[in-house]
Design a protein around this motif. Sequence first.
Motif, mmCIF file in Angstrom:
data_model
loop_
_atom_site.group_PDB
_atom_site.id
_atom_site.type_symbol
_atom_site.label_atom_id
_atom_site.label_comp_id
_atom_site.label_asym_id
_atom_site.label_seq_id
_atom_site.Cartn_x
_atom_site.Cartn_y
_atom_site.Cartn_z
ATOM 1 N N ASP A 143 36.587 29.070 32.595
ATOM 2 C CA ASP A 143 37.243 27.771 32.415
ATOM 3 C C ASP A 143 38.633 27.922 31.798
ATOM 4 O O ASP A 143 39.554 27.193 32.133
ATOM 5 C CB ASP A 143 36.398 26.857 31.531
ATOM 6 C CG ASP A 143 35.095 26.440 32.193
ATOM 7 O OD1 ASP A 143 34.966 26.593 33.430
ATOM 8 O OD2 ASP A 143 34.191 25.985 31.461
ATOM 9 N N GLU B 218 40.716 30.799 34.749
ATOM 10 C CA GLU B 218 40.651 30.766 36.211
ATOM 11 C C GLU B 218 41.884 30.112 36.831
ATOM 12 O O GLU B 218 42.289 30.478 37.928
ATOM 13 C CB GLU B 218 39.380 30.052 36.673
ATOM 14 C CG GLU B 218 39.172 30.067 38.166
ATOM 15 C CD GLU B 218 38.996 31.466 38.758
ATOM 16 O OE1 GLU B 218 39.133 31.597 39.980
ATOM 17 O OE2 GLU B 218 38.726 32.430 38.024
ATOM 18 N N HIS B 219 42.512 29.192 36.132
ATOM 19 C CA HIS B 219 43.708 28.536 36.675
ATOM 20 C C HIS B 219 44.839 29.529 36.925
ATOM 21 O O HIS B 219 45.724 29.273 37.726
ATOM 22 C CB HIS B 219 44.201 27.436 35.718
ATOM 23 C CG HIS B 219 44.839 27.979 34.485
ATOM 24 N ND1 HIS B 219 44.117 28.457 33.401
ATOM 25 C CD2 HIS B 219 46.144 28.161 34.173
ATOM 26 C CE1 HIS B 219 44.949 28.898 32.485
ATOM 27 N NE2 HIS B 219 46.189 28.730 32.914
ATOM 28 N N LYS C 278 44.688 32.142 38.552
ATOM 29 C CA LYS C 278 44.592 32.615 39.932
ATOM 30 C C LYS C 278 45.587 31.867 40.817
ATOM 31 O O LYS C 278 46.235 32.452 41.671
ATOM 32 C CB LYS C 278 43.171 32.412 40.448
ATOM 33 C CG LYS C 278 42.860 33.151 41.717
ATOM 34 C CD LYS C 278 41.455 32.876 42.185
ATOM 35 C CE LYS C 278 40.503 33.838 41.545
ATOM 36 N NZ LYS C 278 39.146 33.744 42.106
ATOM 37 N N ALA C 279 45.742 30.585 40.577
ATOM 38 C CA ALA C 279 46.677 29.768 41.354
ATOM 39 C C ALA C 279 48.123 30.171 41.088
ATOM 40 O O ALA C 279 48.987 30.027 41.941
ATOM 41 C CB ALA C 279 46.479 28.290 41.040
#
Length: 100
Positions: free
Chosen positions: A84, A87-88, A90-91
């Motif tokens: 949580d 992971e952002h 990755k974008a």
Amino acid sequence: MANIENRKFIALDISGKNYLSWVLDVKLHLSAKKLRHIIDEDNATSNEERATALIFLRHHIDDDLKYEYLTVENPLELWQNLYDRFEHLKAVVLPKALND
């Protein structure tokens, strides 16, 4: 059991800059130890398996992250918390990598 006290790869940085490679390393190492199922699903695992996976995860994260998640006693919960949190990235990282 192998000595899990020796760090097998670079710990997850508090900034998360190495999160993607860290995730792959963790999955590979837990698979080799036959513990990958612990971070993939919530299932009935033994206390020993959960403790081994939690020790492994905590040993491979930055000390500041260890203190931040000090009260987390379930490896799946720690895995989800880190997901949580990072992971952002990755974008942000993947599109740049595709252009290189």
